[in-house]
Design a protein around this motif. Structure first.
Motif, PDB file in Angstrom:
ATOM      1  N   VAL A   1       5.801  -7.685  -4.550  1.00  0.00           N
ATOM      2  CA  VAL A   1       6.425  -6.377  -4.802  1.00  0.00           C
ATOM      3  C   VAL A   1       6.899  -5.747  -3.505  1.00  0.00           C
ATOM      4  O   VAL A   1       8.020  -5.256  -3.419  1.00  0.00           O
ATOM      5  CB  VAL A   1       5.423  -5.444  -5.524  1.00  0.00           C
ATOM      6  CG1 VAL A   1       5.944  -4.018  -5.563  1.00  0.00           C
ATOM      7  CG2 VAL A   1       5.154  -5.955  -6.934  1.00  0.00           C
ATOM      8  N   SER A   2       6.067  -5.775  -2.465  1.00  0.00           N
ATOM      9  CA  SER A   2       6.423  -5.052  -1.240  1.00  0.00           C
ATOM     10  C   SER A   2       7.705  -5.610  -0.624  1.00  0.00           C
ATOM     11  O   SER A   2       8.489  -4.876  -0.026  1.00  0.00           O
ATOM     12  CB  SER A   2       5.273  -5.071  -0.237  1.00  0.00           C
ATOM     13  OG  SER A   2       4.915  -6.390   0.069  1.00  0.00           O
TER      14      SER A   2
ATOM     15  N   PHE B 197       7.214  -9.957 -10.750  1.00  0.00           N
ATOM     16  CA  PHE B 197       5.925  -9.282 -10.883  1.00  0.00           C
ATOM     17  C   PHE B 197       5.000  -9.537  -9.707  1.00  0.00           C
ATOM     18  O   PHE B 197       3.857  -9.113  -9.704  1.00  0.00           O
ATOM     19  CB  PHE B 197       5.217  -9.645 -12.215  1.00  0.00           C
ATOM     20  CG  PHE B 197       5.451  -8.602 -13.272  1.00  0.00           C
ATOM     21  CD1 PHE B 197       6.736  -8.337 -13.712  1.00  0.00           C
ATOM     22  CD2 PHE B 197       4.413  -7.855 -13.799  1.00  0.00           C
ATOM     23  CE1 PHE B 197       6.980  -7.349 -14.661  1.00  0.00           C
ATOM     24  CE2 PHE B 197       4.647  -6.858 -14.752  1.00  0.00           C
ATOM     25  CZ  PHE B 197       5.933  -6.616 -15.178  1.00  0.00           C
TER      26      PHE B 197
ATOM     27  N   GLU C   8      11.789  -6.686  -8.705  1.00  0.00           N
ATOM     28  CA  GLU C   8      10.335  -6.580  -8.838  1.00  0.00           C
ATOM     29  C   GLU C   8       9.895  -7.084 -10.203  1.00  0.00           C
ATOM     30  O   GLU C   8       8.930  -7.847 -10.314  1.00  0.00           O
ATOM     31  CB  GLU C   8       9.928  -5.119  -8.672  1.00  0.00           C
ATOM     32  CG  GLU C   8       8.434  -4.900  -8.744  1.00  0.00           C
ATOM     33  CD  GLU C   8       8.073  -3.430  -8.637  1.00  0.00           C
ATOM     34  OE1 GLU C   8       8.257  -2.840  -7.560  1.00  0.00           O
ATOM     35  OE2 GLU C   8       7.562  -2.882  -9.633  1.00  0.00           O
ATOM     36  N   ASN C   9      10.609  -6.682 -11.237  1.00  0.00           N
ATOM     37  CA  ASN C   9      10.202  -7.071 -12.589  1.00  0.00           C
ATOM     38  C   ASN C   9      10.489  -8.530 -12.899  1.00  0.00           C
ATOM     39  O   ASN C   9       9.906  -9.094 -13.817  1.00  0.00           O
ATOM     40  CB  ASN C   9      10.885  -6.178 -13.622  1.00  0.00           C
ATOM     41  CG  ASN C   9      10.250  -4.805 -13.660  1.00  0.00           C
ATOM     42  OD1 ASN C   9       9.079  -4.652 -13.372  1.00  0.00           O
ATOM     43  ND2 ASN C   9      11.039  -3.804 -13.981  1.00  0.00           N
TER      44      ASN C   9
ATOM     45  N   MET D  85       7.364   6.311  -7.021  1.00  0.00           N
ATOM     46  CA  MET D  85       7.208   5.493  -8.249  1.00  0.00           C
ATOM     47  C   MET D  85       5.748   5.223  -8.539  1.00  0.00           C
ATOM     48  O   MET D  85       5.323   5.255  -9.673  1.00  0.00           O
ATOM     49  CB  MET D  85       7.911   4.132  -8.075  1.00  0.00           C
ATOM     50  CG  MET D  85       9.342   4.111  -8.544  1.00  0.00           C
ATOM     51  SD  MET D  85      10.086   2.497  -8.252  1.00  0.00           S
ATOM     52  CE  MET D  85       9.335   1.540  -9.563  1.00  0.00           C
ATOM     53  N   GLY D  86       5.007   4.877  -7.523  1.00  0.00           N
ATOM     54  CA  GLY D  86       3.607   4.488  -7.696  1.00  0.00           C
ATOM     55  C   GLY D  86       2.644   5.649  -7.815  1.00  0.00           C
ATOM     56  O   GLY D  86       1.475   5.449  -8.127  1.00  0.00           O
ATOM     57  N   LYS D  87       3.135   6.864  -7.542  1.00  0.00           N
ATOM     58  CA  LYS D  87       2.364   8.105  -7.684  1.00  0.00           C
ATOM     59  C   LYS D  87       1.066   8.127  -6.860  1.00  0.00           C
ATOM     60  O   LYS D  87       0.098   8.763  -7.222  1.00  0.00           O
ATOM     61  CB  LYS D  87       2.019   8.380  -9.168  1.00  0.00           C
ATOM     62  CG  LYS D  87       3.214   8.332 -10.093  1.00  0.00           C
ATOM     63  CD  LYS D  87       3.361   9.602 -10.881  1.00  0.00           C
ATOM     64  CE  LYS D  87       4.481   9.532 -11.883  1.00  0.00           C
ATOM     65  NZ  LYS D  87       5.806   9.577 -11.272  1.00  0.00           N
ATOM     66  N   MET D  88       1.066   7.430  -5.731  1.00  0.00           N
ATOM     67  CA  MET D  88      -0.154   7.451  -4.917  1.00  0.00           C
ATOM     68  C   MET D  88      -0.094   8.599  -3.924  1.00  0.00           C
ATOM     69  O   MET D  88       0.988   8.965  -3.463  1.00  0.00           O
ATOM     70  CB  MET D  88      -0.296   6.110  -4.192  1.00  0.00           C
ATOM     71  CG  MET D  88      -0.772   5.033  -5.148  1.00  0.00           C
ATOM     72  SD  MET D  88      -0.870   3.438  -4.373  1.00  0.00           S
ATOM     73  CE  MET D  88       0.302   2.527  -5.354  1.00  0.00           C
ATOM     74  N   PRO D  89      -1.248   9.152  -3.584  1.00  0.00           N
ATOM     75  CA  PRO D  89      -1.252  10.267  -2.638  1.00  0.00           C
ATOM     76  C   PRO D  89      -1.197   9.772  -1.197  1.00  0.00           C
ATOM     77  O   PRO D  89      -1.662   8.674  -0.889  1.00  0.00           O
ATOM     78  CB  PRO D  89      -2.609  10.944  -2.912  1.00  0.00           C
ATOM     79  CG  PRO D  89      -3.486   9.846  -3.419  1.00  0.00           C
ATOM     80  CD  PRO D  89      -2.612   8.842  -4.089  1.00  0.00           C
ATOM     81  N   LEU D  90      -0.663  10.587  -0.313  1.00  0.00           N
ATOM     82  CA  LEU D  90      -0.712  10.251   1.105  1.00  0.00           C
ATOM     83  C   LEU D  90      -2.101  10.584   1.628  1.00  0.00           C
ATOM     84  O   LEU D  90      -2.765  11.475   1.108  1.00  0.00           O
ATOM     85  CB  LEU D  90       0.299  11.105   1.891  1.00  0.00           C
ATOM     86  CG  LEU D  90       1.764  10.767   1.747  1.00  0.00           C
ATOM     87  CD1 LEU D  90       2.417  11.581   0.662  1.00  0.00           C
ATOM     88  CD2 LEU D  90       2.468  11.037   3.062  1.00  0.00           C
ATOM     89  N   SER D  91      -2.521   9.894   2.684  1.00  0.00           N
ATOM     90  CA  SER D  91      -3.838  10.213   3.232  1.00  0.00           C
ATOM     91  C   SER D  91      -3.766  11.526   4.013  1.00  0.00           C
ATOM     92  O   SER D  91      -4.695  12.319   4.000  1.00  0.00           O
ATOM     93  CB  SER D  91      -4.354   9.085   4.134  1.00  0.00           C
ATOM     94  OG  SER D  91      -3.509   8.942   5.250  1.00  0.00           O
TER      95      SER D  91
ATOM     96  N   ASP E 203       0.638   5.310   6.204  1.00  0.00           N
ATOM     97  CA  ASP E 203      -0.486   4.593   5.577  1.00  0.00           C
ATOM     98  C   ASP E 203      -0.144   3.135   5.302  1.00  0.00           C
ATOM     99  O   ASP E 203      -1.024   2.273   5.216  1.00  0.00           O
ATOM    100  CB  ASP E 203      -0.803   5.218   4.200  1.00  0.00           C
ATOM    101  CG  ASP E 203      -1.371   6.613   4.299  1.00  0.00           C
ATOM    102  OD1 ASP E 203      -1.064   7.436   3.414  1.00  0.00           O
ATOM    103  OD2 ASP E 203      -2.114   6.885   5.252  1.00  0.00           O
TER     104      ASP E 203
ATOM    105  N   PHE F 226       5.510   3.338  -3.311  1.00  0.00           N
ATOM    106  CA  PHE F 226       4.102   3.693  -3.407  1.00  0.00           C
ATOM    107  C   PHE F 226       3.900   5.147  -3.818  1.00  0.00           C
ATOM    108  O   PHE F 226       3.160   5.449  -4.734  1.00  0.00           O
ATOM    109  CB  PHE F 226       3.396   3.462  -2.057  1.00  0.00           C
ATOM    110  CG  PHE F 226       2.783   2.110  -1.944  1.00  0.00           C
ATOM    111  CD1 PHE F 226       3.588   0.990  -1.803  1.00  0.00           C
ATOM    112  CD2 PHE F 226       1.419   1.940  -1.999  1.00  0.00           C
ATOM    113  CE1 PHE F 226       3.016  -0.272  -1.714  1.00  0.00           C
ATOM    114  CE2 PHE F 226       0.839   0.680  -1.911  1.00  0.00           C
ATOM    115  CZ  PHE F 226       1.644  -0.429  -1.766  1.00  0.00           C
ATOM    116  N   TYR F 227       4.545   6.053  -3.096  1.00  0.00           N
ATOM    117  CA  TYR F 227       4.207   7.464  -3.300  1.00  0.00           C
ATOM    118  C   TYR F 227       4.962   8.095  -4.460  1.00  0.00           C
ATOM    119  O   TYR F 227       4.428   8.940  -5.159  1.00  0.00           O
ATOM    120  CB  TYR F 227       4.485   8.272  -2.035  1.00  0.00           C
ATOM    121  CG  TYR F 227       3.692   7.815  -0.822  1.00  0.00           C
ATOM    122  CD1 TYR F 227       4.280   7.756   0.432  1.00  0.00           C
ATOM    123  CD2 TYR F 227       2.360   7.430  -0.934  1.00  0.00           C
ATOM    124  CE1 TYR F 227       3.569   7.335   1.538  1.00  0.00           C
ATOM    125  CE2 TYR F 227       1.640   7.001   0.170  1.00  0.00           C
ATOM    126  CZ  TYR F 227       2.251   6.954   1.402  1.00  0.00           C
ATOM    127  OH  TYR F 227       1.549   6.533   2.494  1.00  0.00           O
TER     128      TYR F 227
END
Lengths: 387, 329
Positions: free
Chosen positions: A348-349, A345, A341-342, A35-41, A366, A32-33
């Protein structure tokens, strides 16, 4: 005749800290953070890590420009802390106002705002000895390695690129330095490094700042302790490869990790150090005098804090090979997760499960409510008290 | 349109085009917005006073059934999650002074919603939507004085201001055209039999036996609004800033290249990338008008000196004109 579509050829690039160490910490968080480039809360640890790195870096630049002199006071370092904090805010990383203050509040209560205090102590204690040795800072390192256990159906390539950013490379000329330099003193205290120094007049060491406490050490079985070893070994190898390609002959003889939180432990940290000493979980146990101080919630002696804040890792070809091999294993695991994962598709988790549950990390995460491993722990009722 | 056409004609071909959908068509994004609004605005202030966009309101209304009935894999109801936040907000509005204000984090709610919207974390496309949502929130926090939190206390005006900040700073930009999926998140392109529709940027480094490139369907008229995308005549905002900055860098010798040369170069490079993806067959698609009306397009072979090298090819009928049933052009 029209060809069938070929598999794209990509040489994957892996960052030492951003990919490999993150994956080892938690696969799902990595997905998530990183590879997925999501921010932490609530990026408390991320903010502090970036902050202390930024402070040490800015401190060096100010010292180099003659704007920071030693010995320094809190007021000399505070503008550096604020400047770095502003830069981080511009990147969307906001400080936790319980540990950092912009206003002069921090000076009024030097025990309360840990981030401000640690920034000051880091520069005050290590700046005078480290900064004069620095030949390069924030150095980008990169090299290619063979993909271990290459499987054409799974791996994207027979090779991968490993990258890293070393905080500091120091060039040490012993003829020009006295033994009162703390870095040199700790290097010489290490038997193996002493042997290496004996035959060299000038050498390099790689320094890495860590915005954390010294990890547990118990016959080297602590995963964080080991992973930091792998990391510094890999930096030394990358730097050696880079030097060779640039025709630089100065040998690298050691890596140094600076655990900057040790320069001003919090109240909880003081309790932890006492526990570690009692349980033989640390390679730098406290003596009775420091235990006495810490049990009364007082800071231990500065000499002890300095000793806890530095870890010296000698250059050792065999150990470096082993560390590199461990990282090769990690890369193989990541490649397999990406392949799985690929292939579907979906789900994923699930492809990123298999994480070790750690209460202090997982309860505040999170992603806990979509994490299979957390769910398992919860269902076994181990978490109902803390959830 | 392509995926709808393929579906309607039962071709069995599935399209992979994460950037091609309108946000209103992406159910998981709409669900997230709807749940977020219900959680932090139990009184419906935003819905009643601020949301004027009818399409958005309809999209949100569509989620009522989902919200009422959604259960996650642990058997927990979404309404209970929403009610938890409603209670916090209603209590704080009644009881908390400004010094004790409750701060409700928007991004924390978004992560909290995930168990009820599995497509957001269990599908690759969904993960890119999740990244888009959290990215918009994070970017807004840089300029938002509320740091993308809803501040709740007896001071209802401040609460409403923070709600409005969320709407204008997060929800509207999220639904707008400028918030785009980050293509770099796709580590690989799907390998199964999918029709991949992607931007030229995303196609860099890839190759396909057959590549279809749209060269002019956006350019039916010689209109100034789209000139920079096909044949630049003047500087746009970005190139204006670049030109200004170039003057500040004395070490670079720009030679005889005019300010427009870099814009042409960018377009040429872009279409070079597109055209060189094909292993066996390259198909160019566009409108007849762009050719018959000689609308200047780099993609059709026009050079920067306004010469059209492609014209003779067209006249010699080396182009195959494909007409669709609806082509009136």
């Amino acid at each position: 005749m029209i060809q069938t579509k070929s598999k794209p050829y990509v040489i994957p690039e892996y960052s030492l800290t951003g990919d490999l160490l993150s994956f080892l910490t938690c696969r799902l968080q990595y997905r998530f953070y990183n590879m997925g480039k999501m921010p932490l809360s609530e990026p408390v640890q991320l903010w502090f890590g970036e902050f202390i790195h930024g402070v040490m870096e800015q401190g060096f630049l100010k010292w180099k420009a003659g704007e920071l002199k030693f010995p320094c006071e809190f007021d000399d370092v505070e503008p550096i802390s604020e400047e770095v904090a502003h830069h981080l805010e511009a990147r969307g990383l906001h400080p936790n106002l319980k540990i950092f203050s912009y206003k002069k509040k921090a000076k009024r209560d030097l025990t309360k705002y840990l981030a401000n205090r640690r920034a000051f102590e880091s520069i005050r204690i290590w700046g005078p000895d480290l900064y004069p040795l620095i030949s390069k800072n924030e150095i980008r390192l990169k090299n290619m390695r063979e993909m271990k256990n290459y499987q054409p159906d799974i791996n994207r390539s027979q090779y991968y690129t490993i990258t890293g950013v070393a905080d500091v490379i120091t060039s040490i000329d012993l003829n020009k330095l006295g033994d009162d330099n703390k870095i040199v003193k700790f290097l010489k205290n290490n038997e193996r490094i002493n042997e290496l120094i004996a035959s060299e007049e000038e050498f390099e060491i790689v320094v890495d700042y860590k915005g954390m406490s010294r990890p547990l050490y118990n016959n080297e079985s602590s995963s964080t302790w080991i992973q930091h070893r792998w990391q510094i070994d890999t930096y030394m190898w990358l730097r050696k490869m880079q030097s060779q390609s640039e025709g630089i002959k100065t040998p690298i003889i050691a890596g140094v990790l600076l655990y900057l939180n040790e320069l001003y432990p919090s109240k909880d940290d003081l309790i932890d150090i006492i526990e570690q000493t009692k349980n033989f979980d640390t390679d730098v146990p406290a003596d009775d005098h420091n235990i006495e101080l810490m049990s009364h919630k007082k800071q231990p002696e500065q000499e002890y804090k300095i000793e806890r804040s530095i870890r010296v890792v000698p250059y050792d070809e065999d150990k470096i090979k082993e560390s590199l091999s461990r990282f090769d294993d990690v890369v193989s695991e990541i490649e397999e997760c990406i392949h799985n994962e690929n292939s579907s598709f979906k789900n994923v988790s699930k492809q990123w499960s298999g994480n070790e549950f750690k209460r202090e990390r997982c309860v505040a995460c999170d992603l806990k409510n979509i994490c299979e491993d957390y769910s398992k722990e919860k269902n076994e009722n181990r978490l109902c008290k803390f959830d | 349109m392509i995926s709808e056409y393929l579906d309607e004609n039962k071709t069995g071909i599935v399209v992979h085009n994460p950037r091609g959908k309108s946000k209103h068509e992406i159910e998981c994004i709409i669900k997230t917005i709807a749940v977020l609004l219900k959680s932090v605005d139990p009184g419906g202030f935003l819905y009643d006073e601020e949301i004027k966009n009818i399409e958005l309101k309809k999209s949100i209304d569509r989620q009522d059934d989902f919200i009422e009935n959604a259960i996650n894999s642990d058997g927990e109801y979404l309404v209970d999650f929403i009610n938890k936040y409603n209670k916090i907000i209603n209590y704080a509005l009644e009881n908390n002074s400004e010094e004790e204000k409750e701060e409700v984090s928007i991004i924390e709610i978004v992560y909290g919603i995930l168990p009820w919207i599995p497509e957001l974390y269990d599908e690759i496309d969904g993960l890119s939507y999740c990244e888009l949502i959290t990215r918009v929130i994070s970017q807004h926090s840089i300029v938002d004085r509320f740091k993308t939190k809803i501040l709740v206390s007896k001071n209802e005006k401040e609460y409403q201001k923070s709600l409005k900040n969320m709407y204008y700073g997060v929800i509207l930009p999220l639904m707008g055209p400028k918030s785009k999926i980050n293509e770099d998140l796709y580590k690989t392109i799907p390998q199964e039999n999918l029709l991949n529709i992607m931007t030229i940027h995303q196609s860099k480094g890839l190759e396909f036996p057959i590549t279809i490139v749209d060269v002019s369907s956006d350019f039916k008229r010689n209109h100034n609004m789209q000139r920079k995308m096909r044949y630049p005549k003047e500087y746009d905002d970005v190139s204006t800033i670049e030109n200004f900055l170039r003057k500040m860098i004395p070490d670079i010798d720009w030679g005889d290249r005019s300010g427009l040369d870099p814009l042409f170069d960018d377009l040429i490079r872009k279409y070079f990338v597109a055209f060189s993806r094909a292993q066996d067959i390259l198909i160019l698609v566009g409108t007849k008008t762009s050719i018959s009306k000689k609308i200047k397009c780099i993609s059709l072979g026009w050079d920067r000196d306004e010469n059209w090298k492609f014209e003779s090819n067209y006249k010699n009928s080396k182009i195959v004109m494909l007409r669709s049933q609806n082509d009136t052009d």
